[in-house]
Design a protein around this motif. Structure first.
Motif, PDB file in Angstrom:
ATOM      1  N   ARG A  67      71.176  69.877  13.007  1.00 21.51           N
ATOM      2  CA  ARG A  67      70.159  68.981  12.447  1.00 21.51           C
ATOM      3  C   ARG A  67      70.349  68.786  10.949  1.00 21.51           C
ATOM      4  N   ARG A  68      70.660  69.878  10.239  1.00 19.17           N
ATOM      5  CA  ARG A  68      70.840  69.794   8.788  1.00 19.17           C
ATOM      6  C   ARG A  68      72.053  68.932   8.433  1.00 19.17           C
ATOM      7  N   ILE A  69      73.142  69.115   9.160  1.00 17.93           N
ATOM      8  CA  ILE A  69      74.337  68.301   8.909  1.00 17.93           C
ATOM      9  C   ILE A  69      74.052  66.838   9.208  1.00 17.93           C
ATOM     10  N   HIS A  70      73.377  66.562  10.311  1.00 15.01           N
ATOM     11  CA  HIS A  70      73.053  65.188  10.676  1.00 15.01           C
ATOM     12  C   HIS A  70      72.168  64.535   9.630  1.00 15.01           C
ATOM     13  N   ARG A  71      71.150  65.278   9.155  1.00 12.18           N
ATOM     14  CA  ARG A  71      70.249  64.737   8.132  1.00 12.18           C
ATOM     15  C   ARG A  71      71.007  64.446   6.839  1.00 12.18           C
ATOM     16  N   THR A  72      71.918  65.340   6.458  1.00 12.42           N
ATOM     17  CA  THR A  72      72.691  65.129   5.228  1.00 12.42           C
ATOM     18  C   THR A  72      73.574  63.896   5.342  1.00 12.42           C
ATOM     19  N   VAL A  73      74.223  63.728   6.474  1.00 16.04           N
ATOM     20  CA  VAL A  73      75.095  62.552   6.675  1.00 16.04           C
ATOM     21  C   VAL A  73      74.261  61.273   6.676  1.00 16.04           C
ATOM     22  N   GLN A  74      73.120  61.292   7.358  1.00 20.58           N
ATOM     23  CA  GLN A  74      72.271  60.103   7.391  1.00 20.58           C
ATOM     24  C   GLN A  74      71.727  59.773   6.000  1.00 20.58           C
ATOM     25  N   ASP A  75      71.338  60.778   5.237  1.00 21.08           N
ATOM     26  CA  ASP A  75      70.858  60.530   3.872  1.00 21.08           C
ATOM     27  C   ASP A  75      71.965  59.965   3.006  1.00 21.08           C
ATOM     28  N   TYR A  76      73.176  60.432   3.197  1.00 21.38           N
ATOM     29  CA  TYR A  76      74.300  59.937   2.398  1.00 21.38           C
ATOM     30  C   TYR A  76      74.629  58.492   2.767  1.00 21.38           C
ATOM     31  N   LYS A  77      74.623  58.194   4.058  1.00 20.64           N
ATOM     32  CA  LYS A  77      74.993  56.855   4.514  1.00 20.64           C
ATOM     33  C   LYS A  77      73.918  55.821   4.224  1.00 20.64           C
ATOM     34  N   HIS A  78      72.649  56.155   4.493  1.00 19.57           N
ATOM     35  CA  HIS A  78      71.580  55.159   4.458  1.00 19.57           C
ATOM     36  C   HIS A  78      70.560  55.390   3.360  1.00 19.57           C
ATOM     37  N   GLY A  79      70.689  56.463   2.632  1.00 22.51           N
ATOM     38  CA  GLY A  79      69.711  56.767   1.594  1.00 22.51           C
ATOM     39  C   GLY A  79      68.532  57.524   2.166  1.00 22.51           C
ATOM     40  N   ARG A  80      67.767  58.102   1.302  1.00 24.93           N
ATOM     41  CA  ARG A  80      66.622  58.919   1.692  1.00 24.93           C
ATOM     42  C   ARG A  80      65.458  58.029   2.088  1.00 24.93           C
ATOM     43  N   ASP A  81      64.739  58.382   3.139  1.00 31.21           N
ATOM     44  CA  ASP A  81      63.556  57.648   3.572  1.00 31.21           C
ATOM     45  C   ASP A  81      62.414  57.952   2.603  1.00 31.21           C
ATOM     46  N   PRO A  82      61.895  56.938   1.912  1.00 34.64           N
ATOM     47  CA  PRO A  82      60.859  57.212   0.910  1.00 34.64           C
ATOM     48  C   PRO A  82      59.547  57.718   1.513  1.00 34.64           C
ATOM     49  N   SER A  83      59.278  57.432   2.781  1.00 33.86           N
ATOM     50  CA  SER A  83      58.034  57.897   3.381  1.00 33.86           C
ATOM     51  C   SER A  83      58.142  59.332   3.902  1.00 33.86           C
ATOM     52  N   GLU A  84      59.346  59.907   3.858  1.00 30.62           N
ATOM     53  CA  GLU A  84      59.543  61.281   4.322  1.00 30.62           C
ATOM     54  C   GLU A  84      59.025  62.257   3.270  1.00 30.62           C
ATOM     55  N   PRO A  85      58.314  63.314   3.689  1.00 28.74           N
ATOM     56  CA  PRO A  85      57.805  64.277   2.701  1.00 28.74           C
ATOM     57  C   PRO A  85      58.941  65.050   2.033  1.00 28.74           C
ATOM     58  N   LEU A  86      58.633  65.623   0.882  1.00 25.19           N
ATOM     59  CA  LEU A  86      59.635  66.398   0.162  1.00 25.19           C
ATOM     60  C   LEU A  86      60.035  67.622   0.965  1.00 25.19           C
ATOM     61  N   ARG A  87      61.300  67.988   0.860  1.00 25.31           N
ATOM     62  CA  ARG A  87      61.796  69.178   1.541  1.00 25.31           C
ATOM     63  C   ARG A  87      61.535  70.402   0.683  1.00 25.31           C
ATOM     64  N   GLU A  88      61.735  71.561   1.259  1.00 21.06           N
ATOM     65  CA  GLU A  88      61.450  72.812   0.565  1.00 21.06           C
ATOM     66  C   GLU A  88      62.297  72.935  -0.704  1.00 21.06           C
ATOM     67  N   GLY A  89      61.649  73.156  -1.843  1.00 22.18           N
ATOM     68  CA  GLY A  89      62.336  73.350  -3.106  1.00 22.18           C
ATOM     69  C   GLY A  89      62.585  72.079  -3.888  1.00 22.18           C
ATOM     70  N   GLU A  90      62.348  70.911  -3.308  1.00 20.26           N
ATOM     71  CA  GLU A  90      62.628  69.668  -4.026  1.00 20.26           C
ATOM     72  C   GLU A  90      61.589  69.349  -5.095  1.00 20.26           C
ATOM     73  N   ALA A  91      60.361  69.758  -4.888  1.00 16.86           N
ATOM     74  CA  ALA A  91      59.311  69.434  -5.850  1.00 16.86           C
ATOM     75  C   ALA A  91      59.491  70.210  -7.144  1.00 16.86           C
ATOM     76  N   THR A  92      60.055  71.396  -7.069  1.00 12.47           N
ATOM     77  CA  THR A  92      60.203  72.223  -8.262  1.00 12.47           C
ATOM     78  C   THR A  92      61.602  72.184  -8.844  1.00 12.47           C
ATOM     79  N   ARG A  93      62.526  71.489  -8.199  1.00  8.46           N
ATOM     80  CA  ARG A  93      63.906  71.436  -8.678  1.00  8.46           C
ATOM     81  C   ARG A  93      63.994  70.562  -9.922  1.00  8.46           C
ATOM     82  N   ASP A  94      64.727  71.027 -10.910  1.00  7.79           N
ATOM     83  CA  ASP A  94      64.933  70.283 -12.148  1.00  7.79           C
ATOM     84  C   ASP A  94      66.324  69.663 -12.099  1.00  7.79           C
ATOM     85  N   PRO A  95      66.423  68.338 -11.859  1.00  8.83           N
ATOM     86  CA  PRO A  95      67.741  67.728 -11.735  1.00  8.83           C
ATOM     87  C   PRO A  95      68.531  67.684 -13.037  1.00  8.83           C
ATOM     88  N   THR A  96      67.839  67.821 -14.193  1.00  5.29           N
ATOM     89  CA  THR A  96      68.566  67.789 -15.462  1.00  5.29           C
ATOM     90  C   THR A  96      69.259  69.112 -15.738  1.00  5.29           C
TER      91      THR A  96
END
Length: 88
Positions: A28-57
């Motif tokens: 499931r994780r591999i499939h989700r990663t490939v789909q996100d890479y190919k089609h982009g992230r679904d904006p209506s999907e809730p944040l995954r664990e650790g994404e809200a506190t991650r500092d991309p900078t």
């Protein structure tokens, strides 16, 4: 006759692996990663664990350190960490 038992055992092991929850999560994780890479992230999907506190900078992960070390070695200026070396 020996090969028949071997193939039966192989089928049994494959069935066990395919039914295991950890294998299903990995697929499931591999499939989700490939789909996100190919089609982009679904904006209506809730944040995954650790994404809200991650500092991309601040990319102080292993990959960035590894790439920095490769760049330093390509330049010929390796980092000598003498503080981490054991004393003789």
């Amino acid at each position: 006759m020996m090969f028949k038992w071997f193939f039966l055992a192989e089928d049994y092991v494959v069935q066990l692996i395919l039914r295991s929850p950890s294998f299903q999560r990995g697929v499931r994780r591999i499939h989700r990663t490939v789909q996100d890479y190919k089609h982009g992230r679904d904006p209506s999907e809730p944040l995954r664990e650790g994404e809200a506190t991650r500092d991309p900078t601040n990319s102080s992960g292993f990959l960035s350190h590894f790439i920095d070390e490769l760049r330093n070695q390509a330049r010929g200026t390796t980092t000598n960490s003498t503080s981490n070396r054991p004393k003789k």
